[in-house]
Motif scaffolding. Sequence first.
Motif, short mmCIF file in Angstrom:
data_model
loop_
_atom_site.label_atom_id
_atom_site.label_comp_id
_atom_site.label_asym_id
_atom_site.label_seq_id
_atom_site.Cartn_x
_atom_site.Cartn_y
_atom_site.Cartn_z
N VAL A 182 0.87 -1.17 0.00
CA VAL A 182 0.00 0.00 0.00
C VAL A 182 0.91 1.23 0.00
O VAL A 182 1.79 1.37 0.86
N LEU A 183 0.70 2.10 -0.97
CA LEU A 183 1.47 3.35 -1.02
C LEU A 183 0.69 4.41 -0.25
O LEU A 183 -0.47 4.68 -0.57
N ASP A 184 1.34 4.97 0.76
CA ASP A 184 0.67 5.98 1.58
C ASP A 184 1.62 7.18 1.77
O ASP A 184 2.75 7.19 1.26
N VAL A 229 4.96 8.90 -9.53
CA VAL A 229 4.16 7.70 -9.27
C VAL A 229 3.22 7.47 -10.45
O VAL A 229 2.38 8.32 -10.77
N LEU A 230 3.38 6.31 -11.08
CA LEU A 230 2.47 5.91 -12.16
C LEU A 230 1.67 4.70 -11.70
O LEU A 230 2.08 3.95 -10.81
N HIS A 231 0.51 4.52 -12.32
CA HIS A 231 -0.33 3.34 -12.08
C HIS A 231 -1.23 3.25 -13.31
O HIS A 231 -1.84 4.25 -13.71
N PRO A 232 -1.34 2.07 -13.94
CA PRO A 232 -2.19 2.00 -15.14
C PRO A 232 -3.66 2.21 -14.80
O PRO A 232 -4.45 2.57 -15.69
N ILE A 246 -2.97 2.27 -3.59
CA ILE A 246 -2.53 3.66 -3.36
C ILE A 246 -3.64 4.34 -2.56
O ILE A 246 -4.79 4.43 -3.03
N LEU A 247 -3.31 4.82 -1.39
CA LEU A 247 -4.33 5.52 -0.59
C LEU A 247 -4.64 6.87 -1.24
O LEU A 247 -3.76 7.51 -1.84
N ALA A 289 2.21 12.36 -7.71
CA ALA A 289 1.21 11.37 -8.13
C ALA A 289 0.74 11.72 -9.54
O ALA A 289 0.00 12.69 -9.74
N ALA A 290 1.18 10.96 -10.53
CA ALA A 290 0.94 11.34 -11.93
C ALA A 290 -0.11 10.46 -12.60
O ALA A 290 -0.33 10.57 -13.80
#
Length: 359
Positions: free
Chosen positions: A245-247, A260-263, A270-271, A280-281
């Motif tokens: 968990v990214l916090d 920070v990427l996430h599809p 990710i909180l 946070a991109a």
Amino acid sequence: MKHLIDPTDLSKEEIDQIVALAEDIIAHRKRYQGSMAHKKLATLFYEPSTRTRLSFTAAMMELGGQVLGFSNPQASSVSKGETVQDTVRVVGCFADIIAMRHPIEGAPLVASQVSNVPIINAGDGSHSHPTQTLTDLLSIKRELGHIDDITIGFCGDLRFGRTVHSLIKALSRYNGIKVVLIAPHELRLPDYIKEDVCDKMGVTYRETESLDEAIPELDVLYMTRVQKERFLDEEEFERVKDSFVLDARRMALAKEKMVVLHPLPRVNEILTEVDDDPRAAYFRQVENGKFVRMALIVSLMDWRKDPAHAMPEPDEPIIDPTLHCTNSKCICNTESHQPQFRLAENGIMRCWYCESKVR
Ligand code: ASP
Ligand code: CP
């Protein structure tokens, strides 16, 4: 005919060209408004999607083209048993270009073998997702100013996460890429990416189970969702579903300029407290997806008949009736396609369609 089934169907120069075109589209949106007038994109989605299908739709609309297709195969003749190849032959009579997502690995590849229009793989099982890769590369470029010489951490489900597999393949062509693989044992990156991609292309990588340990060195942190729908064993999913968990506490350990990427979609990895952090991109990444798909559609339509942009010459497939692909989610086991194999440089025999190790 140029298709995009795997990131390696594009040379590094072609990828850079698409990324540069996307940047030009962002800078001069009006210029491209009519470039797909009278053209049609078909979106054939055999699996759920929000971003990929809608960004393809928005991309084609913004280029002045039109869109048809299905998002629920049960409402199409797929429910009567029509094969992928027959469906694509039919849709090619109506559309100029096709984007296809399928839960079965290798489905877009067999579609491309019979299609008279370009096929774009919009995600096949846990194998590949090359248009997400273009999105990710454009995002890295826009956030950091360069793609070469970065340390990127992939965190979460590296086993089933198709976006991870495709992005590592594409990044392996850039210089100075260091990869940190952050995953529990059960969700580690498949061997074919480590051996046939990282080892072969000289990408430095290391594996760890600790995000806290890895995060300080990263330029890009690529978070992923644990892919519940790919697990054959529900208990295994339950064991690993909350692995990372990214916090805000962890973000405090990261570089000031880490991206920070996430599809997406995210579940709990990710909180929401991270969303307002300028690093946070992931929502900016979504918008890049539309622009890069505009660039991809324009490029594939331009390159259709250009020999300078032909598909890479494939290795000669190996046909051997004593060999079997044991992946139940591979197209050679779900439709009647002749099993074919290729011998990787390390001597391992792999399925032609899904790349899994053949036993
Ligand atoms: N949307 C991405 C994919 O389709 C990632 C995910 O679903 O977690 O692969
Ligand atoms: N990133 C991505 O592929 O999102 P969807 O599954 O919503 O299309």
